[in-house]
Write an enzyme that holds these catalytic residues in place. Structure first.
Site, PDB file in Angstrom:
ATOM      1  N   ASP A 184       0.849  -1.184   0.000  1.00  8.01           N
ATOM      2  CA  ASP A 184       0.000   0.000   0.000  1.00  8.01           C
ATOM      3  C   ASP A 184       0.889   1.240   0.000  1.00  8.01           C
ATOM      4  OD1 ASP A 184      -2.027   1.808   0.180  1.00  8.01           O
ATOM      5  OD2 ASP A 184      -2.625   1.304   2.232  1.00  8.01           O
ATOM      6  N   ASP A 227      -3.187   2.473  -6.012  1.00  3.54           N
ATOM      7  CA  ASP A 227      -2.122   2.601  -5.020  1.00  3.54           C
ATOM      8  C   ASP A 227      -1.938   1.390  -4.112  1.00  3.54           C
ATOM      9  OD1 ASP A 227      -4.546   2.991  -3.801  1.00  3.54           O
ATOM     10  OD2 ASP A 227      -3.809   4.508  -2.405  1.00  3.54           O
ATOM     11  N   GLU A 228      -2.631   0.283  -4.400  1.00  2.00           N
ATOM     12  CA  GLU A 228      -2.495  -0.901  -3.553  1.00  2.00           C
ATOM     13  C   GLU A 228      -2.503  -2.134  -4.437  1.00  2.00           C
ATOM     14  OE1 GLU A 228      -5.142  -1.536  -0.051  1.00  2.00           O
ATOM     15  OE2 GLU A 228      -6.199   0.163  -0.914  1.00  2.00           O
TER      16      GLU A 228
END
Lengths: 366, 446
Positions: free
Chosen positions: B21, B115-116
């Site tokens: 993350d 973003d993860e």
């Protein structure tokens, strides 16, 4: 109400009327069949509000009366009883079905809640049963089952030069058939009959049948009488699309083929079709046609069928199921496929009889 | 828990799942690209009346700002904060670089947004070392190659990896940023104890309604849920759900990492500065959304069979409606027709703050199309039937428009309704991702 009947004829009466019954409706009483006994005559009626089916049957009447019995359950129970006599007796809110050593007591519905279904016994026209059965077989399957397009869920009955024409389309294909000896069924006003009712009628008659089907039309309903069975349905209101302007006046290309050979070849290549988006490509050329199905995950299959072709070489793709539907419905041994290009409708018809046409839109392939 | 430098037992994990993350991803990309922002409170998000913070730097978090907070509140907490509208295409580019790094460590990479991503490294350990070693390597590559930071959770399931990633990240304590460990490992024999500390809401599948039901039963924490008798819980939430919930609370999460599935839906939504109560106005918005979704579909060579709309009302309640077509559509007018039909089934009197259009059930644009006879579908009242017709009729036109735009520019050609004071503006899926910009009240009508 109490009567005794032979098992098989009772099962048939219940099963036939049950077909009009819908279990999806808000009114529970409509999931029942209304059974009326008067003397030795039994009348069973099932309805969903639009479609009603009534069967009359000779029984040994013991006590006159009426009852609304659960359609599916009563049919299933009666069907599974030992062969022989079945006794049915209604009292209060129960109906007893007994035979040999079996005894069932079912909850029934209040007869008063059952809607009044008036199916006329008057007959205004007669249609040869075999001809009608043949026409329905050719046309009904082209109707739509998309409720969002209510007009297309019907089959159009329209008067043309002394006879009746049946027309159905789901917008992908269109089938039309002129019935011989059916004059008088439709007047000046076209009528639109729900395909569902005609499918039920289809179950009762066969292409080889002799005898006639009695028809009664009113501005809002049509009723078909086949022996002891009457099917009545509300008509679909609205103006059917002008189907005549969809039929091309002439075609530059015509392919003549043997019907059985073509259907057999199509059935073979269709084995590769995994979903209803995979088309069959027809490459028409002098001397016949090449069929090809390419399915990305599965592989491909091709066939050649000899025939007579007049026109430019052309490759055109169709939904194989729709194509087979149309070709199978053609009478006789020789089928003609007429076409203009890969994006315009093609027509399938018989080389021998000109009373049936099947218009089919191609599948666009990139 | 076990991030002891001396004893790496992470090799015992089977499966070994990582959740990588990125730290304040959008804001960090902005800061990296513009060094003058370094050390400042930077907020990325919509600056209009309804805008929310999509991402913020740790400097901003010191003021109590967090993502999803209304922008108005955030600016009140930190008036000096720098507010940026966001550049999704830029973030998507960095996200692709991130994915490359992850793919260097395992082929089983399942992104969750930009973003993860989950990474299953079970099969990579013999080649690359223990899961902890792999996580450290990923962390270093992200730092060296992307010049960004991340937190990595390592555990035997997606559930645990996801929770552990939070423990890997920096924290704010008494106005100070405290760096996190970067990687946080939870071993199989630690799972039960680790999960016990969390509130039940931390488990996926426990939404507000379930949490409320559990709360009434006195179940606040995972520990209590794990100890619950399934039969008792089943009375309140049903057998199937009860078994799933208790399983999760005991650390049993059957979800596997699925490597990069093709995108399942393409959609676009907008939050409005003021609630919309006039249907015509809403339909105008729907037209823009339909156009941007159609453009996105066409540039991805996809067609959508299911069209859905989403409406969020002024009280934040939300409804959605969907319709599935016989074959896929990518024409803006066709999408609009379905959208309008769906919107027609909804009341809008109480005011609409957000409208979204989405397509799913995507098919390849080379999928063959069954053509239709003109049985009056184009003149029918039924918009859904009309949509199928529009799709067929306009296919050639759409292709021509695409070609002209490709040659002369995106805003060269479009419907007159897309004409704005500044010229023709053809909406794009990723323009104004976080809502419209702030408008000075006196300049709005100028």
């Amino acid at each position: 109400m109490k009567f005794r009947s032979e098992r098989d004829s009772l099962v048939e009466a219940l099963a036939t009327t049950s077909r009009a019954v819908s279990t999806r409706l808000a009114m529970p009483v409509l999931s029942g069949v209304l059974v009326q006994v008067e003397g030795n005559q039994l009348t069973a009626t099932g309805t969903d509000g639009d479609l009603s089916i009534r069967v009359t049957l000779e029984v040994i009447g013991i006590e006159d009366g009426t009852a609304v019995i659960p359609a599916r359950l009563a049919t299933d129970i009666t069907k599974s009883l030992e062969p022989g006599a079945v006794t049915v007796e209604a009292n209060n809110e129960q109906v007893e079905i007994s035979a040999a050593r079996s005894q069932f007591s079912l909850r029934s519905y209040p007869s008063l809640e059952f809607p009044s279904v008036s199916i006329t016994n008057e007959i205004t026209a007669h249609v040869p049963a075999g001809v009608l059965a043949d026409g329905l077989r050719q046309v009904v399957r082209a109707s739509s089952n998309d409720d969002a397009r209510p007009l297309l869920t019907g089959v159009l009955l329209t008067a043309v030069t002394g006879t009746v024409r049946l027309v159905a389309t789901d917008s992908y294909r269109l089938a039309l058939r002129d019935l011989d000896g059916a004059a008088g069924v439709v007047g000046d006003e076209d009528i639109l009959v729900p395909a569902r009712a005609l499918s039920e009628l289809q179950r009762l008659i066969n292409p080889g049948d002799e005898g006639t089907v009695g028809v009664t039309t009113t501005p809002s309903e049509i009723t078909f009488h086949v022996g002891a069975v009457a099917i009545s349905t509300r008509l679909i209101a609205g103006t059917y699309p002008d189907y005549r302007q969809l039929i091309p006046e002439s075609y530059p290309n015509a392919l003549h083929l043997g019907k059985e050979t073509l259907v057999a070849a199509l059935r073979r290549v269709r084995l590769l079709v995994k979903d209803n988006t995979t088309p069959v490509r027809l490459s028409m050329r002098s001397g016949g046609v090449d069929l090809k199905v390419t399915s990305q995950e599965v592989g491909e299959g091709s066939e050649s069928v000899d025939g007579d072709y007049q026109g430019e070489d052309l490759t055109i793709a169709f939904n194989p199921a729709y194509l087979i539907d149309g070709i199978e419905a053609v009478a006789g041994d020789e089928v003609i496929i007429e076409s203009s290009d890969a994006t315009r409708p093609a027509t399938i018809r018989s080389a021998e009889a000109d009373n049936y046409r099947y218009l089919l839109m191609p599948v666009r392939v990139s | 828990m076990a991030d002891l430098p001396h004893e790496d037992r992470s090799g015992e994990l089977h499966p070994a799942i990582l959740l990588v993350d990125m730290d304040s991803f959008f804001a960090s990309v902005e800061v990296r690209d513009d060094p003058t922002l370094r050390g400042k409170a930077v907020l990325v998000g919509g600056d209009g009346g309804r805008g929310v913070v999509a991402s913020c730097t740790y400097e901003a978090r010191k003021f109590g700002i967090h993502s999803a907070m209304p922008m108005v509140t955030a600016k009140r907490l930190c008036p000096d904060a720098i507010v940026l509208p966001g550049k999704i295409s830029r973030y998507a580019e960095v996200s692709r670089e991130l994915k490359e790094i992850l793919l260097d460590h395992s082929p089983l990479v399942e992104p969750l947004g930009l973003d993860e991503a989950f990474v299953d490294v079970t099969g990579a350990t013999s080649l690359l070392g223990s899961p902890l070693t792999i996580a450290r390597s990923i962390e270093r590559r992200i730092h060296d190659d992307l010049r960004l930071n991340c937190g990595i959770g390592v555990g035997p399931s997606k559930l645990v990896a996801k929770l552990a990633s939070r423990d890997a990240k920096p924290t704010i304590n008494a106005g100070k940023i405290k760096p996190g460990p970067g990687v946080f490992v939870v071993l199989q024999d630690e799972v039960r104890e680790y999960l016990n500390q969390f509130p039940v809401r931390a488990l996926y599948g426990v939404g507000p309604a379930t949490a409320k039901t559990l709360g009434r039963l006195g179940i606040e924490h995972v520990k209590e849920l794990a100890e619950m008798a399934p039969d008792v819980l089943a009375i309140h939430v049903g057998h199937h759900h009860a078994a799933t919930l208790i399983g999760l609370a005991r650390g049993e999460d059957p979800r596997v990492v699925v490597a990069d599935v093709a995108s399942k839906s393409i959609g676009h939504e907008e939050t409005y500065a003021t609630d919309i109560v006039v249907r015509e106005e809403l339909e105008g918005r729907l037209r823009r959304l339909s156009l941007s979704v159609a453009n996105a579909l066409r540039s991805a060579d996809r067609r959508g069979r299911t069209i859905s709309i989403k409406v969020k009302y002024s009280d934040f309640s939300m409804v959605s409606r969907a319709h599935t077509m016989v074959s896929g559509i990518d024409d803006p007018e066709a999408i609009l027709a379905v959208g309008t039909a769906l919107l027609g089934t909804l009341e809008i009197d109480q005011g609409v703050r957000l409208l979204g259009v989405s397509t799913s059930n995507l098919e390849d644009s080379s999928t063959p199309v069954q053509l239709q006879l003109d049985v009056g579908s184009n003149s029918t009242e039924d918009l859904k039937a009309q949509a199928a017709w529009l799709q067929l009729e306009r296919a050639t036109l759409d292709d021509a428009v695409d070609e002209i735009r490709a040659r002369f520019g995106h805003n060269i050609l479009g419907a007159a309704s897309m004409l704005e004071r500044t010229g023709l503006v053809i909406p794009e899926q990723r323009s104004q991702p976080f809502g419209p910009p702030a408008v000075d009240s006196d300049s709005e009508e100028s």
